[in-house]
Design an enzyme around this catalytic site. Structure first.
Site, PDB file in Angstrom:
ATOM      1  N   SER A   1       0.872  -1.110  -0.102  1.00  0.00           N
ATOM      2  CA  SER A   1      -0.008  -0.046   0.055  1.00  0.00           C
ATOM      3  C   SER A   1       0.891   1.266  -0.115  1.00  0.00           C
ATOM      4  CB  SER A   1      -0.927  -0.081   1.343  1.00  0.00           C
ATOM      5  OG  SER A   1      -0.157  -0.196   2.379  1.00  0.00           O
TER       6      SER A   1
ATOM      7  N   ASP B   1       4.781  -7.199   2.800  1.00  0.00           N
ATOM      8  CA  ASP B   1       4.064  -7.554   1.851  1.00  0.00           C
ATOM      9  C   ASP B   1       4.915  -8.274   0.893  1.00  0.00           C
ATOM     10  OD1 ASP B   1       1.294  -7.666   2.098  1.00  0.00           O
ATOM     11  OD2 ASP B   1       1.209  -5.651   1.357  1.00  0.00           O
TER      12      ASP B   1
ATOM     13  N   GLU C   1      -1.175 -11.982  -0.966  1.00  0.00           N
ATOM     14  CA  GLU C   1      -2.526 -11.898  -1.547  1.00  0.00           C
ATOM     15  C   GLU C   1      -2.851 -13.208  -2.109  1.00  0.00           C
ATOM     16  OE1 GLU C   1      -3.417  -8.464  -3.829  1.00  0.00           O
ATOM     17  OE2 GLU C   1      -2.540  -6.931  -2.344  1.00  0.00           O
TER      18      GLU C   1
ATOM     19  N   GLU D   1     -10.226  -8.541   3.725  1.00  0.00           N
ATOM     20  CA  GLU D   1     -10.489  -7.040   3.059  1.00  0.00           C
ATOM     21  C   GLU D   1     -11.736  -6.919   2.522  1.00  0.00           C
ATOM     22  OE1 GLU D   1      -8.081  -3.456   0.961  1.00  0.00           O
ATOM     23  OE2 GLU D   1      -7.151  -5.287   1.463  1.00  0.00           O
TER      24      GLU D   1
END
Length: 268
Positions: A43, A81, A113, A179
């Site tokens: 992000s 991440d 992810e 999310e």
């Protein structure tokens, strides 16, 4: 210092607090506040690097920023991440990239992810001693495919997200981020898992929460509807910057106390 095992045991216990950070001073403040885990999120692409998405964030960006955060943290768990295309294509490359985040940058764990293709990778990483946090629901690295809208809004889609979360727990993930999914779906996934769920835009029935630090501080141009600004740091920064400008322009800064003199150097 919270360990992976401690976080993993927090299912149904005291909520797990997670915030992102991308630099040493911010990481230090987050750590001092007693946050359980600092997420060095991709992000950063949107939050601090000026990109429109997370896709341009590279492994070098992640290694550099994770190292900066790790150097500012004493107690919190540092989770990094895995950026776009650093995993999923070749398992050996993915293992090497995850290893760099721990070996070179000091991360305690990595976040993926998730998709069906990351189940075996999660198991492989965990078997190698690399703790994995999963991430289901809205996965911003798929922005070109899925957009940024709410996920899991149909029964079929909600079941797919639940099954994906369960598969990653079975593969060894120590927690799973949920999310931007309906709160009742998040609650059912939380009930289905024995590892903690960390919600963002997923309601209050998860085992913890994560937000992006610029949203929390009031530094974002647009705060997502599921986030909240808990401060107005932007106004404080504007005032400080304007105060500096005015002091320089008026001659009020610097003054004698901000400089040193050496009498021996008067006649050069």
């Amino acid at each position: 210092m919270p360990t992976v095992q401690e976080i993993q045991s927090r299912t149904g216990e005291d909520p797990v607090t997670v915030l992102t950070a991308y630099d040493t001073p911010t990481a230090r403040l987050v750590d001092e506040a007693g946050i359980d885990a600092v997420l060095v999120g991709d992000s950063m692409g949107n939050a601090v690097m000026g990109y429109d998405s997370t896709l341009p964030v590279t492994m070098e960006d992640m290694v550099s920023r994770t190292g900066a955060v790790s150097r500012g943290v004493e107690d919190a768990l540092v989770v990094a991440d895995m950026p776009f295309l650093s995993y999923g294509a070749d398992e050996a490359d993915a293992v090497e990239n995850a290893g760099r985040l721990m070996r070179e940058a000091g991360a305690d764990a990595v976040k993926l992810e998730c998709g069906p293709h990351t189940v075996e990778l999660t198991e492989r990483l965990v078997n190698l001693g690399i703790p994995v946090m999963g991430h289901v629901g809205l996965t911003p690295q798929r922005i070109k495919q899925l957009g940024l809208g709410r996920q899991g809004a149909t029964r079929e889609a909600a079941r797919e997200i639940r099954d994906l979360a369960v598969a990653h727990e079975d593969a060894g993930a120590f927690s799973v981020v949920l999310e931007h999914i309906p709160a009742n779906v998040a609650a059912q996934i939380t009930d289905a898992l024995s590892v903690p769920t960390i919600g963002i835009g997923a309601g209050g029935e998860t085992d913890g929460q994560v937000l992006v630090i610029t949203d929390v501080l009031g530094l974002s141009e647009r705060t997502p509807p599921f986030a909240e600004a808990f401060g107005d740091v932007a106004s404080e920064m504007r005032d400080a910057i304007a105060g500096y400008r005015d002091a320089v322009e008026s001659g009020d800064f610097p003054v004698d106390e901000h400089a040193s003199r050496d009498d021996d150097l008067d006649d050069l």
